[in-house]
Design an enzyme around this catalytic site. Structure first.
Site, mmCIF file in Angstrom:
data_model
loop_
_atom_site.group_PDB
_atom_site.id
_atom_site.type_symbol
_atom_site.label_atom_id
_atom_site.label_comp_id
_atom_site.label_asym_id
_atom_site.label_seq_id
_atom_site.Cartn_x
_atom_site.Cartn_y
_atom_site.Cartn_z
ATOM 1 N N SER A 172 -12.891 -6.254 4.719
ATOM 2 C CA SER A 172 -12.149 -5.227 3.698
ATOM 3 C C SER A 172 -12.827 -3.960 2.992
ATOM 4 O O SER A 172 -13.754 -4.960 2.411
ATOM 5 C CB SER A 172 -11.131 -4.919 3.752
ATOM 6 N N ASP A 173 -12.385 -2.973 3.176
ATOM 7 C CA ASP A 173 -12.912 -2.012 2.485
ATOM 8 C C ASP A 173 -12.301 -2.978 0.947
ATOM 9 O O ASP A 173 -11.115 -3.066 1.106
ATOM 10 C CB ASP A 173 -12.866 -0.541 2.843
ATOM 11 N N TRP A 174 -13.167 -2.110 0.057
ATOM 12 C CA TRP A 174 -11.666 -2.942 -1.005
ATOM 13 C C TRP A 174 -10.126 -2.541 -1.051
ATOM 14 O O TRP A 174 -10.072 -0.975 -1.878
ATOM 15 C CB TRP A 174 -12.827 -2.275 -2.167
#
Length: 738
Positions: free
Chosen positions: A263-265
């Site tokens: 995932s993106d953060w």
């Protein structure tokens, strides 16, 4: 203009599904450990499996210490290995060994139009990642530049899917051939920073595949990319991190991707939907993929078979990438000569000469006094704004570069001219569009009066162009237009260098200047490269990877009213910032980004609407004069070979980027006026000519058929154009596929 008819009697598959677009070029290297992975998974506990599916630290996820499986270490970001951070925060670890080379950012790399140097770039990034103990680079960043104001336009490559895709393939191969996994980002349609954490992109399947997914598809199929990062936004109603169509149907089934998705953060929103859709690792914490996922398995909401598959996909990458022992990481200084040399070569080829009325190159025998005006002459761009930066050991500024080359021959005088937008201004919520500073402008004008030549450094910096927010305009900040006009009144010899990651409004500075140069955020060696180009040691050869519009209202997303969106309660926020401050990233109101322009992005739109632009896609001048002739198009088993003669009719050794576009006039489906379908960078000595051959591949000539959900190649006639930019195409022949 030469025009001939070439007929291609193709095999039957050519008029149906493109075989080249339906299968990977070669089996994935990730699939060489399946028996070993079977045995590892059999020996794991459920707790150990769940531990692998979420962040352990800010930039690592867990391995299996008991079984000798190392953690996965991630390197942020795509144009340089970020400094080490504290385990659970964005604060620096304050090491002295975690410097790195600041490579030219994405738009600068794309301006080279060079797959050779994109490969070298990826390899150099990998070399530094390995010295820093990293397994996966969070890059390349390959989203399409839909809006010039995008906060990450400087990170991304191009408005064109073929240019983005070919460079992404080369970068990926360079990094992974050297042993470091890439993580293609941001998948998918993360084309704006404002409201990126809760905007819902609505788009047709055809436009999505042909424009926005194509670079990702190419990097997966042609370069065997081992990692993909799910974007923050929604696509057609579902978060990217739980979008089954994107993560399973397209990525894993259509493209055959066997690797891992992170995932993106802070970009995960659910547990069951995300893990079932194909998400492997939630970063950086475990809000959804920790205890909640364990409980979901125990409750029967997620089968252990799905968990095993997610673990398998991680182990494929982990067993392919050799781990660096912790005690060996960050021991050898990074930012060494070989990597700096790569950064220099890329920077040299990225610089775009937009306009030149015989002011460049600088002749020190004639020009003895130069006034260097503008803070961007001395501003370092490795750090700034929100998001990834590079703690580099070296960054040569433009003024330093000019002094190194001209210092003994020419008197250089510097005046700042304006006060740049900075971190303090951002914290005070000020706008970059501040009025000119009268005192600084007066000092700059005084210096210009006493000079034989004025070099004005205009443009943005890393506080103006930043992750997490989009620019509100493309007007030059800090009163630079007014300053340029004042300089032009006292000097007829004004060269303006635009330092930016993306397009700016150059209408006023272009009118005031006899020469105009785009130099980007050009890395550790950018100042040296620029000085070499300005003085003629290197002939400029960069080409614009995106259109520079005359005004923002002409840009398709603005013209169709689909950008910017507005929150009813003006709740501007960003998911990335929220997770750093432990705030909820839940948003009650969903914003719709309706991509009304469909596939007419960038030059495709301006062609279709007959709109003039400031500088067209693919534009870039040289000190040399090139001539194109003798165009031939020859059918091959995989498409066509486009051959022509390119001559350097000058006294300068130089490089030219030859570009091939096609037009389908009689198509039964809606198509752009023309589309880029091939390009090649060619080096020619003064007076030399060469036969150049560029392959047009079947996969790149296909369109996405929504009814069949696959790539198809439509038979019929196409015009093949060749030249030095999208607006300068002197050669044309027609070819028929039947």
């Amino acid at each position: 203009m030469i025009k001939k008819i070439i007929r291609l009697f193709a095999i039957a598959a050519l008029s149906a599904v493109s075989a080249a677009a339906q299968a990977q070029t070669y089996p994935s290297k990730l699939l060489g450990h399946e028996t070993q992975i079977d045995n590892i998974i059999k020996g794991m506990t459920l707790d150990e499996k769940i531990a692998m599916l979420h962040g352990k630290n800010m930039f690592s996820s867990a391995g299996i210490p008991r079984l000798g499986i190392a953690d996965v270490e991630y390197a942020d970001g795509p144009f340089g290995i970020r400094e080490e951070m504290e385990p659970h925060s964005w604060n620096s670890a304050h090491l002295t060994t975690d410097s790195a080379t600041f490579f030219p950012t994405g738009s600068a790399l794309a301006a080279t139009w060079s797959t050779e140097w994109a490969y070298a770039y990826g390899r150099a990034m990998s070399r530094e990642a390995r010295l820093r103990g990293k397994d996966m680079i969070l890059g390349p960043a390959i989203n399409i530049q839909r809006i010039p104001t995008g906060g990450r336009t400087y990170e991304y490559l191009s408005e064109d899917p073929l240019l983005s895709g070919m460079l992404a393939v080369a970068y990926t191969k360079g990094a992974q051939d050297d042993g470091t996994a890439v993580c293609l980002k941001h998948y998918a349609l993360n084309n704006q920073e404002d409201y990126r954490g809760f905007v819902d992109v609505h788009i047709s399947d055809r436009a999505m595949h042909e424009i926005y997914l194509r670079p990702f598809e190419m990097a997966v199929r042609e370069a065997d990319a081992w990692g993909v990062m799910a974007a923050y936004n929604k696509v057609n109603g579902r978060w990217c991190s739980e979008n089954e169509h994107l993560l399973t149907t397209v990525l894993r089934q259509q493209w055959g991707f066997p690797g891992m998705v992170i995932s993106d953060w802070g970009g995960v929103h659910t547990t069951v939907d995300a893990v079932k859709a194909g998400m492997n690792v939630e970063m950086p914490g475990q809000r959804f993929f920790g205890q909640a996922l364990l409980d979901s398995v125990k409750a029967g909401k997620v089968s252990e078979d799905i968990i095993n598959q997610r673990v398998r996909e991680i182990l494929r990458v982990r067993l392919t990438v050799k781990p660096i022992p912790h005690e060996q990481a960050n021991k050898t200084p990074v930012g060494n000569a070989e990597e700096m040399a790569t950064a220099l070569e890329v920077a040299r080829r990225s610089i775009v000469l937009l306009k030149n009325e015989q002011l460049l190159p600088i002749n020190p025998k004639v020009t003895k006094r130069i006034a260097v005006i503008g803070e961007n002459a001395v501003t370092k761009m490795a750090l700034g704004g929100v998001g990834a930066g590079v703690k580099t050991r070296c960054e040569i500024t433009p003024l330093e570069g000019l002094k190194a080359i001209l210092g003994n021959q020419v008197k250089l005088t510097y005046a700042p001219g304006y006060k740049s937008f900075d971190r303090d201004s951002r914290n005070k919520r000020l706008t970059p569009q501040q009025p000119a500073d009268r005192q600084l402008m007066a000092e700059a004008v005084k210096a210009a009066k006493q000079a034989d030549l004025v070099i004005f450094f205009a443009g943005d910096n890393r506080e103006v162009e930043t992750e997490g927010s989009d620019r509100k305009s493309i007007t030059l900040p800090s009163g630079q237009d007014e300053l340029a006009a004042a300089l032009a009144k006292v000097s007829k010899r004004l060269v303006t260098v635009v330092v930016s990651g993306g397009p700016v409004d150059v209408s006023k500075v272009s009118e005031a200047s006899g020469a105009l140069v785009a130099s980007w955020f050009n890395g550790s060696m950018g100042g040296q490269a620029l000085a070499e180009v300005l003085t003629g040691q290197v002939s400029p050869s960069g080409k614009l990877p995106m259109t520079w519009p005359k005004k923002l209202e002409d840009v398709p997303a603005y013209a169709t009213g689909s950008y910017p969106q507005n929150m009813a309660n003006n709740q501007q926020g960003d998911i990335f910032v929220d997770i750093t401050r432990n705030r909820s990233n839940d948003r009650r109101q969903q914003l719709i980004a309706n991509y009304a322009e469909e596939g007419l992005v960038g030059y495709r739109w301006y062609d279709a609407k007959g709109l003039g632009v400031a500088y067209p896609f693919g534009h870039g001048l040289s000190y040399a004069t090139f001539a194109y002739s003798s165009l031939k198009v020859v059918p091959t088993l995989d498409g066509f070979d486009v051959s022509f003669t390119l001559a350097n009719n000058s006294q300068f050794d130089a490089e030219e980027v030859a570009q091939v576009y096609i037009t389908r006039h009689a198509s039964h489906i809606a198509r752009p006026v023309k589309e880029l379908k091939g390009f090649q960078r060619v080096a020619l000595k003064a007076g030399q000519q060469q036969t150049v051959t560029i392959a047009l591949r079947r996969a790149d000539l296909c369109h996405w058929d929504e009814a069949a959900s696959t790539w198809m190649l439509e038979p019929g006639e196409m015009d093949v154009y060749v030249g030095g930019s999208s607006a300068q195409l002197p050669l044309c022949v027609s070819a028929v596929i039947q």
